[in-house]
Design a protein around this motif. Structure first.
Motif, short mmCIF file in Angstrom:
data_model
loop_
_atom_site.label_atom_id
_atom_site.label_comp_id
_atom_site.label_asym_id
_atom_site.label_seq_id
_atom_site.Cartn_x
_atom_site.Cartn_y
_atom_site.Cartn_z
N THR A 1 0.84 -1.26 -0.11
CA THR A 1 0.03 0.11 -0.07
C THR A 1 0.70 1.29 -0.07
N SER A 2 0.33 2.47 -0.44
CA SER A 2 1.01 3.60 -0.36
C SER A 2 1.10 4.14 1.01
N LEU A 3 -0.06 3.80 1.89
CA LEU A 3 -0.02 4.28 3.24
C LEU A 3 0.92 3.50 4.13
N GLY A 4 1.17 2.10 3.80
CA GLY A 4 1.90 1.33 4.57
C GLY A 4 1.27 0.81 5.72
N ARG A 5 0.11 0.63 5.81
CA ARG A 5 -0.64 0.07 6.82
C ARG A 5 -2.03 -0.68 6.22
N TYR A 6 -2.71 -1.50 7.29
CA TYR A 6 -3.84 -2.16 6.78
C TYR A 6 -4.89 -1.00 7.12
N GLY A 7 -6.04 -1.03 6.39
CA GLY A 7 -7.21 -0.26 6.82
C GLY A 7 -7.97 -1.09 7.96
N VAL A 8 -8.84 -0.34 8.26
CA VAL A 8 -10.03 -1.14 9.15
C VAL A 8 -11.35 -1.10 8.60
N ALA A 9 -12.19 -1.89 9.16
CA ALA A 9 -13.48 -2.23 8.45
C ALA A 9 -14.47 -1.08 8.46
N GLN A 10 -14.44 -0.16 9.38
CA GLN A 10 -15.21 1.04 9.44
C GLN A 10 -14.47 1.85 8.31
N GLU A 11 -13.61 2.01 7.70
CA GLU A 11 -13.02 2.75 6.59
C GLU A 11 -13.85 2.41 5.19
N VAL A 12 -14.16 0.98 5.30
CA VAL A 12 -14.64 0.57 4.12
C VAL A 12 -16.34 1.06 4.21
N ALA A 13 -16.81 0.84 5.65
CA ALA A 13 -18.19 0.93 5.70
C ALA A 13 -18.64 2.38 5.52
N SER A 14 -17.70 3.31 5.82
CA SER A 14 -18.07 4.75 5.47
C SER A 14 -17.95 5.12 4.17
N MET A 15 -17.34 4.24 2.99
CA MET A 15 -17.46 4.42 1.64
C MET A 15 -19.02 3.94 1.45
N VAL A 16 -19.09 2.88 1.74
CA VAL A 16 -20.57 2.05 1.52
C VAL A 16 -21.75 2.89 1.85
N ALA A 17 -21.82 3.62 3.32
CA ALA A 17 -22.71 4.54 3.60
C ALA A 17 -22.89 5.71 2.61
N TYR A 18 -21.69 6.21 2.25
CA TYR A 18 -21.88 7.10 1.33
C TYR A 18 -22.54 6.95 -0.10
N LEU A 19 -22.07 5.74 -0.46
CA LEU A 19 -22.64 5.25 -1.81
C LEU A 19 -24.32 5.04 -1.73
N ALA A 20 -24.61 4.35 -0.69
CA ALA A 20 -25.96 4.16 -0.14
C ALA A 20 -26.98 5.41 0.08
N GLY A 21 -26.24 6.73 0.29
CA GLY A 21 -26.97 7.79 0.66
C GLY A 21 -27.33 8.73 -0.50
#
Length: 246
Positions: A207-227
Motif C-alpha cells: 500500500t502507499s500508506l504502509g498500513r492495513y485499513g479497518v472495516a469502518q473505513e470501508v463501511a464509510s464508503m458504503v454508507a456514502y454510496l447508499a445515501g
C-alpha cells in the motif's frame, strides 16, 4: 447522521468483519438492516443487537449464497421482514488462494457460486423490488485491479467479474433511478486477514500508506454510496485500499 433515515437495507455476509461494520454503519445512518450469515449465528445476533440498540430494526437471516435458492430467498425474506428494500450490499464472499495447479473443480464451483452467481441473483431479485433511488453496492477486492504475486487466480477472476456486472447493472437500472457501484477494499484488519498475521507486513508494504485499513473505513464508503449524496455515482469502481492499486 440519519442520512438513511427510513431506508431498508440488506447486507449479505453481515455477521463479522467488513459486513458487520457496514451493517452497523448503515444503522447509525438511520436504516433498518437485515444481515445474512451461514455459520456465524452468534455474530449475526450481536450485530442485530447493536442495530436495535440504536433504535433501528435488525434481522438475522441464515442463507448460504452458494445456493441459488438462498441467494434469491435472502432478498425476499429481508424485504418481507423489513417492509421494503432500498439498499442491497453484496458483501458475502469466499476466497481460495493457492497455486493454479492445486485449484480443484470444487474450489472453482464454490467461489464462482458465491462471489459471482450469488451476487447476480441477489442483485436481480433486489432490483425487481427496489423503488426509485435504490442502491446496489457490491464489495469487490483490490485483487481485481492488481494481483501482486502468484496464487490469486481464482479469487481475482471472481472479483474481476463484478466489474462487468456492476457496469451492466448501472446501464440496465439507471432509467429506474437505481444506482450500482463497486467498492474494492485493500488489506483490511479482520479475523480472516488480521493486521498482525504472518502475511501482514508484506501486504502493508504493497500500500502507499504502509498500513492495513479497518472495516469502518470501508463501511464509510458504503454508507456514502447508499445515501442521497451519491445520487450521481453509478457504474463506478471505488477503492478503499490505502493506495494498493496506485
Amino acid at each position: 447522521m440519519n442520512a438513511l433515515n427510513g431506508k431498508k437495507a440488506l447486507v449479505t455476509g453481515g455477521s463479522r468483519g467488513i459486513g458487520a461494520a457496514i451493517a452497523v454503519r448503515l444503522a447509525q445512518e438511520g436504516a433498518d438492516v437485515a444481515v445474512t450469515y451461514v455459520q456465524g449465528e452468534e455474530g449475526a445476533r450481536e450485530v442485530v443487537a447493536k442495530i436495535e440498540a440504536m433504535g433501528r430494526r435488525g434481522v438475522a437471516l441464515r442463507a448460504d449464497l452458494a445456493l441459488a435458492e438462498d441467494a434469491v430467498a435472502s432478498v425476499e425474506r429481508a424485504e418481507q421482514a423489513l417492509g421494503g428494500l432500498d439498499v442491497l450490499v453484496n458483501n458475502a464472499g469466499v476466497g481460495v488462494l493457492g497455486p493454479l495447479g492445486d485449484i480443484t473443480l470444487g474450489d472453482v464451483d464454490r467461489v464462482l457460486a458465491v462471489n459471482v452467481r450469488g451476487v447476480f441473483l441477489a442483485s436481480r431479485t433486489a432490483a425487481a423490488r427496489m423503488p426509485h433511488g435504490g442502491r446496489i453496492v457490491t464489495i469487490g477486492s483490490c485483487m481485481a485491479q492488481r494481483v501482486p504475486g502468484p496464487g490469486g487466480t481464482l479469487y481475482a477472476m471472481s472479483k474481476a467479474a463484478l466489474i462487468g456486472l456492476t457496469k451492466a447493472l448501472a446501464r440496465e437500472l439507471g432509467g429506474r433511478g437505481i444506482n450500482a457501484t463497486l467498492v474494492h477494499p485493500g488489506p483490511i484488519d479482520t479475523d480472516m486477514n488480521p493486521a498482525d498475521g504472518p502475511t501482514a507486513p508484506a501486504q502493508s508494504a504493497l500500500t502507499s500508506l504502509g498500513r492495513y485499513g479497518v472495516a469502518q473505513e470501508v463501511a464509510s464508503m458504503v454508507a456514502y454510496l447508499a445515501g442521497a449524496e451519491a445520487s450521481y455515482v453509478t457504474g463506478a469502481e471505488l477503492t478503499v485500499d490505502g493506495g494498493y492499486a496506485a
